[in-house]
Design a protein around this motif. Sequence first.
Motif, PDB file in Angstrom:
ATOM      1  N   SER A 277       0.828  -1.200   0.000  1.00  0.00           N
ATOM      2  CA  SER A 277       0.000   0.000   0.000  1.00  0.00           C
ATOM      3  C   SER A 277       0.869   1.260   0.000  1.00  0.00           C
ATOM      4  O   SER A 277       0.585   2.232  -0.700  1.00  0.00           O
ATOM      5  N   PHE A 278       1.940   1.207   0.771  1.00  0.00           N
ATOM      6  CA  PHE A 278       2.890   2.330   0.797  1.00  0.00           C
ATOM      7  C   PHE A 278       3.489   2.556  -0.587  1.00  0.00           C
ATOM      8  O   PHE A 278       3.587   3.697  -1.062  1.00  0.00           O
TER       9      PHE A 278
ATOM     10  N   LYS B 179       2.294   1.913  -3.500  1.00  0.00           N
ATOM     11  CA  LYS B 179       1.314   2.459  -4.445  1.00  0.00           C
ATOM     12  C   LYS B 179       1.202   3.972  -4.333  1.00  0.00           C
ATOM     13  O   LYS B 179       0.848   4.643  -5.313  1.00  0.00           O
ATOM     14  N   ASN B 180       1.494   4.478  -3.166  1.00  0.00           N
ATOM     15  CA  ASN B 180       1.262   5.903  -2.924  1.00  0.00           C
ATOM     16  C   ASN B 180       2.545   6.706  -2.721  1.00  0.00           C
ATOM     17  O   ASN B 180       2.497   7.859  -2.296  1.00  0.00           O
ATOM     18  N   TYR B 181       3.677   6.091  -3.038  1.00  0.00           N
ATOM     19  CA  TYR B 181       4.959   6.763  -2.810  1.00  0.00           C
ATOM     20  C   TYR B 181       5.695   6.875  -4.136  1.00  0.00           C
ATOM     21  O   TYR B 181       5.759   5.911  -4.905  1.00  0.00           O
ATOM     22  N   SER B 182       6.274   8.031  -4.410  1.00  0.00           N
ATOM     23  CA  SER B 182       6.888   8.239  -5.725  1.00  0.00           C
ATOM     24  C   SER B 182       8.362   8.621  -5.670  1.00  0.00           C
ATOM     25  O   SER B 182       9.013   8.686  -6.717  1.00  0.00           O
TER      26      SER B 182
END
Length: 505
Positions: free
Chosen positions: A335-336, A338-341
């Motif tokens: 989940s992390f 998916k939301n970290y770039s």
Amino acid sequence: MKIFTAEQIRRCDQYTISHEPISSVQLMERASLACADWISENCKNHRKCAVFCGNGNNGGDGFAVARMLYLKGFDVDIFVQDPKMKFSDNALVNFKRLKDVSGISIREFKEIDQYHFDSKTLIIDALFGTGLSRPLEGIYKRLVNQINLKENVKISIDLPSGLFADSFSDAGVTVLRSDYTLSFQSWKKSFLHPETGPYAGKVIILDIGLSREYISATETNDFVIDDDLVKHIFKPRKDFSHKGTYGKVVISGGSYGKIGAAVLATRSALKTGAGLTFTLAPKCGYDILQVSCPEAMFLEGGNQYVDHFDMEKDAVCGIGPGLGTHPETEKAFLSFLKNYSEPLVLDADALNMISKAKGNLKMIPKKSIITPHPREFERLFGSTVDSFERLVLARKKAKELNVYIVLKDHHTQVVTPEGNVFYNIKGNAGLAKGGSGDILTGLLTSLMAQGYSEEDACILGVWLHGRAADLAAEKHSQESMLPTDVINEFGNVFEELHKMTAIKL
């Protein structure tokens, strides 16, 4: 240092000959003198040499080396297939010069069984070098098998006979197993891979003055990480700076029974210059981390294992050491992702969780650094026949995913999205212990936080890691050195770096 193919080296020879200018025989003389000088200087306990020469230019090197060693006081015997056979032009010149020197015996290969190899006899291999185009067979195969049975110190000129410079031939082929290989100007790719490197023994690169112009202008995608490259990457700390200047690190790892991995990564980050260091770990590791790493701040990420990844703002994150693969950890980690770039450093259990589904690879942020050992690489990307094929696949995946792959091995390879490969030649087998990779994770994360580019962080990081390991081995031996000993040597390596980069008045 650039790594050139055998064909590029041949072209470099020709360019040097035509542009220096120098004759091919004179260039052979220069290379042979470099070999003879090294042998004379480093083999003082050996006063007898048995030199095995082929009929090509590598044999010509052998004839010249034999002549020079004789003049330096060695007893020398030459072995050839047949003194009347046809030699290459340059080999023939040196064979004739050799015959003009009284005191050097010229024997045939078939006499090897009657020859007395005492403990002071050096065996010098000048059979093929890079001139070999197919596996050894016939008389040469039998000869090399006989030489391999001898317990004498063996030195190969340029390349162990039977070994290819740029690739791995089929397993089971006959290759001379050398203790030392004296090679010219640049590393050969086969010296750096586990299937082929052991045949070369300790590799000594001799500068024979090949054209700097050619070397500078010729392109390659393969490099060795040498001191010259590292000193141009290293950035000494500025006097007018503060902790914020050197970035913020979060090491995310640890689980019940594996807190030590998080400790090692955290201590590594601290000892390699990060401005602020945090450790995100489960509550069960709180006391251990606060006592063992008082300079780092603790972020609670769960109870017995990490179940959420709430990272510090503007930090560089290294994830994986001792993290475990509990279902709740895996759920939270994916989940992390998916939301970290921002670029991450991913190791160990982070890679193991990603490898459970191929689609997970696409969630790795661009420009991240992943640090798999061969088994982790296989789980991520699939199996390969050997390390040469694995490197081809690593190049492909680094480009596809736009990531940096630090492929851990005896000679760790840094693979860039552009397809470049940097081989690390520092380090030793003392790193073959649990915890060594955790140190590297902390080190890479620290360097990125300090503002090094991803590529420079990888190159400097693996070099620093390996050099510290070499210093630790000198003090404790490869068998007894611990990962903590490696961390304790970082300060000495930085002192070396400062001396390398100091402005000379």
